[in-house]
Design a protein around this motif. Sequence first.
Motif, PDB file in Angstrom:
ATOM      1  N   UNK A 596     -63.254 -86.957 -96.247  1.00 32.80           N
ATOM      2  CA  UNK A 596     -63.346 -86.028 -94.795  1.00 32.80           C
ATOM      3  C   UNK A 596     -61.711 -84.433 -95.504  1.00 32.80           C
ATOM      4  N   UNK A 597     -61.219 -85.020 -95.742  1.00 34.43           N
ATOM      5  CA  UNK A 597     -60.051 -84.353 -96.658  1.00 34.43           C
ATOM      6  C   UNK A 597     -60.429 -82.965 -97.466  1.00 34.43           C
ATOM      7  N   UNK A 598     -61.482 -83.931 -98.031  1.00 38.10           N
ATOM      8  CA  UNK A 598     -61.866 -83.047 -99.054  1.00 38.10           C
ATOM      9  C   UNK A 598     -63.091 -81.921 -99.020  1.00 38.10           C
ATOM     10  N   UNK A 599     -63.792 -82.548 -98.084  1.00 40.76           N
ATOM     11  CA  UNK A 599     -64.754 -82.036 -97.666  1.00 40.76           C
ATOM     12  C   UNK A 599     -64.320 -80.724 -96.207  1.00 40.76           C
ATOM     13  N   UNK A 600     -63.303 -80.801 -96.017  1.00 43.28           N
ATOM     14  CA  UNK A 600     -62.343 -79.788 -95.133  1.00 43.28           C
ATOM     15  C   UNK A 600     -61.512 -79.341 -95.244  1.00 43.28           C
ATOM     16  N   UNK A 601     -60.937 -79.217 -96.843  1.00 47.27           N
ATOM     17  CA  UNK A 601     -60.134 -78.156 -98.105  1.00 47.27           C
ATOM     18  C   UNK A 601     -61.427 -77.572 -98.027  1.00 47.27           C
ATOM     19  N   UNK A 602     -62.705 -77.709 -99.287  1.00 47.94           N
ATOM     20  CA  UNK A 602     -63.773 -76.728 -99.463  1.00 47.94           C
ATOM     21  C   UNK A 602     -63.834 -76.046 -98.384  1.00 47.94           C
ATOM     22  N   UNK A 603     -64.625 -76.647 -97.282  1.00 49.97           N
ATOM     23  CA  UNK A 603     -64.852 -75.643 -96.051  1.00 49.97           C
ATOM     24  C   UNK A 603     -63.749 -74.402 -95.854  1.00 49.97           C
ATOM     25  N   UNK A 604     -62.984 -75.044 -95.457  1.00 53.56           N
ATOM     26  CA  UNK A 604     -61.482 -73.820 -95.371  1.00 53.56           C
ATOM     27  C   UNK A 604     -61.999 -72.975 -96.866  1.00 53.56           C
TER      28      UNK A 604
END
Length: 887
Positions: A596-604
């Motif tokens: 989830x951290x990677x997904x959030x950072x990639x999206x941001x």
Amino acid sequence: MIHTPPGDRRRCRSLTLPNGLRVLLLRDPDADQAGAAMSVGAGSGDEPPDRAGLAHLLEHMLFLGTDRYPAPEDFPAYVQGHGGRYNATTELHQTCYFFEVPPAHLGGALDRFAQFFIAPRLTESAIAQEREVIDAEYRARRGDDEQRILGVIKQVLDPAHPASRFLAGNRDTLGEAPEALRRALMAFRQRHYTAANLRLAVVGNEPLDTLERQVRRCFADIPPGTMPAPAAHPPLLPPGSLPLGLALQPTHRRHELRLCFPVPALRPDDYLQPWAYLGELLAFRGPGSLYGQLMDRGWLTGIDGSVLLDTRPQALFQIRLRLTPDGMGHTAAITAAVFACLRRIGTDGIAAWRHRERQVLADQRFRLAATTSTLEFVKSLADQLHRYPVAEALRGPYRLDAFQPRVIRDCLAHLTPDNLLTLTVDPAVRGDRTSPWFPAPYRVAAAPDPGATRWDGAPDFTLPPPNPFLVTIPHAEPGGPSAAVPRLLHDSGQSRVWHQPLARAPGGRTGIHLNLVAACPTHTLGATVLTALLIAWLERELAAEWQQARAAGMEVTPSRHHQGITLRASGLPEQLDRLLQRLSSCLSRTRITAERFDQARQGLQACWEAQQHDLAFRRLLRLPEARLGHGFDDEERLAELATVSLERLQVFRDELLHGVGIDCLVAGPLDGARARRLVAGLEARLLAGEASAVERRRPPIVSLQAGQAYHYRLEASHPDSAVALYLPGPDGSPLQEARYRLLAALLHDAFFHRLRIEQQLGYVVLARYLPLHDCPGLILLVQSPSLSVDELQRRIRHFLTAPDAPLPRLDPERFAHYRDGLLHALQAQQRQPAQQMEQFWASLAAGDADFQRPRQLLQAVTDLTLEELQRFYQAQLLPSPWVWLHT
């Protein structure tokens, strides 16, 4: 009979004038603004193939003077000077002109508006000028990737179909002598701008008889004409051309896979909305869904399904997948997953209960449609008169008839590998050809064979379950008495709750504004990025629930504020209860996983990178906050984001929640006890330990010296020059806000007319009120394809300081005109529950817990005189700090 929502107090009437003009009148006794829209049944797709941009040019020209009102600034000054707005749009087969004004000035606006369609001047000098504006608009969008993607798709469409053409127009396509161009405009207007091909919608608070008399008087002289027969178009793609693959290189860092399918043209009179049905199933964000499985593999950041081209005899339905860089290496597997999900939809997704649920949601949206702004509402109404029978003019977009699974299966049958146009958007693409107009390197290839790659994930993709936020909207019965301002229900120092009971609220909904106020510092670059990342993680973690909440008519908007996190939400109390429970539980108890951290950072990261390549003028409008309000620009935030680790985000969350405070404003048709219970569950989960007062700090603003010039440069990839002058107010008093708001209204029309129309500096020319936190400000902005930054600065400076500057020469009548317009606009805002709530929330942020600011602002505007404002302009505004923002 015209179908209106149950309990609707508005009254409708349809009529046809002797010249053939079809009209829909709507009386809204509660309307703070009146408005009108004229929809023309012709657009860019109806112009001669060798006259690209002709329809667009005519749209611009109608605003530039008529025989009765020859001054080009007459209509804009009348509408905006009275606190109204106007605009127009040119689409493939429709063009729409629309405006809103205070109801007392509807008659004058209609008289001017009607002349657009009776006797526009279309002077050769104005045509020559506006041709350059069209060219500047085209050049400003030339690097826009959405335009470039559509431009590449056009290269494989049947060239005989108008959707394949270049439609925006530029200097080259409109480059003939003005007299020849005027003849072409006149011919196009005479063919298409006849009463038989026009549809008029008018909304006001006067009786219907009064509205009808105004319309008959103003619009009777439009030439009658005949309705042009719809042109016969070939299919969008030549027979036998599919399957086909396209790959293009974007201007900016962007990774996408689009699966496009030519499908039968949309038929609004079917009232089944099958493509929306399929798009909702494909885009579901729950665990195990297509979105969830591709997201878990680190390949996907977003998905949606929608109609890209709505034309005849075919439309183009697209499944758009926004990918990560790693996902670009797995497009074949992703395509296989999409077709596996489509098979799953065919097996289990087409169900009567889903259709019933969509009927309930559509009915609720219909009941809430009247709460939209007059400007957008009246535009949609005029456009709908072309698409639906007059009886369905209001209900048409929301009507869903009985469940017909065959219709949905027939649509699904077109989403097959042999009917597929695949488009890959990847910076690594090396094209062997370049698309015209919006140049993009691209190549054509065979479409990937989904059968060659099998989906190795779970084939039973999760489809949306019943929507837990779906509740019955009560009939709009008046509740208890309304309160003029909120009152404080609770104040522990750590938690503060205000409540404003409302007798009537749109759809019976309650609004809630909530601040989580951190005790730890949050205005540094690191804390700013970490707060944004924490919000992005929350959105990923709650993606399915928030998606269903929004589908059920709720509004859910999390954002960062200078001391923590803000949530704005609206819905029924039961819906808000569930939403706040899930938010507080997730924020306080859910573990942040590496995935989830990677997904959030990639999206941001993708979001901030896209903002880097936004049009220059939009970035300049954000720059005062970044440079003066202790914010940070996109480059700074991206650099900091690259350094953030999972462990650092976890520590930050713990620090933010330790000793966090809550500020909450609740407004709606519920009593104080119910409002207090809404927030109590949030407090129970987030306010741990012994309560202690939280310091609420005002947002910091950079101190500037009067009489000094400051320069901030924006790194922009666009070739246009863009310059903005920002003039910050000295303090946040109601008097200063009144001055700056009125100055913005007074200067905008003159600035636009002088620099955009007379001097032809560019497409984007504006003067706007732009506060910085709770301090007022004024920004003047120009984006130009031809002049340098230095020259644009000189022109702006001359506009403000020359002997013929507009404010020192303003006459009292014009001043009163604009002041009254501003007063009406502010009063209208204070009567609209959502806008009133925003004002009260801003009052709290400014430390005004008694909510006197809106009343004080109205009084300050009322008391302003021309002489006082002119003294302020010379003695304080011009000597204030001049902040130059430029590319």
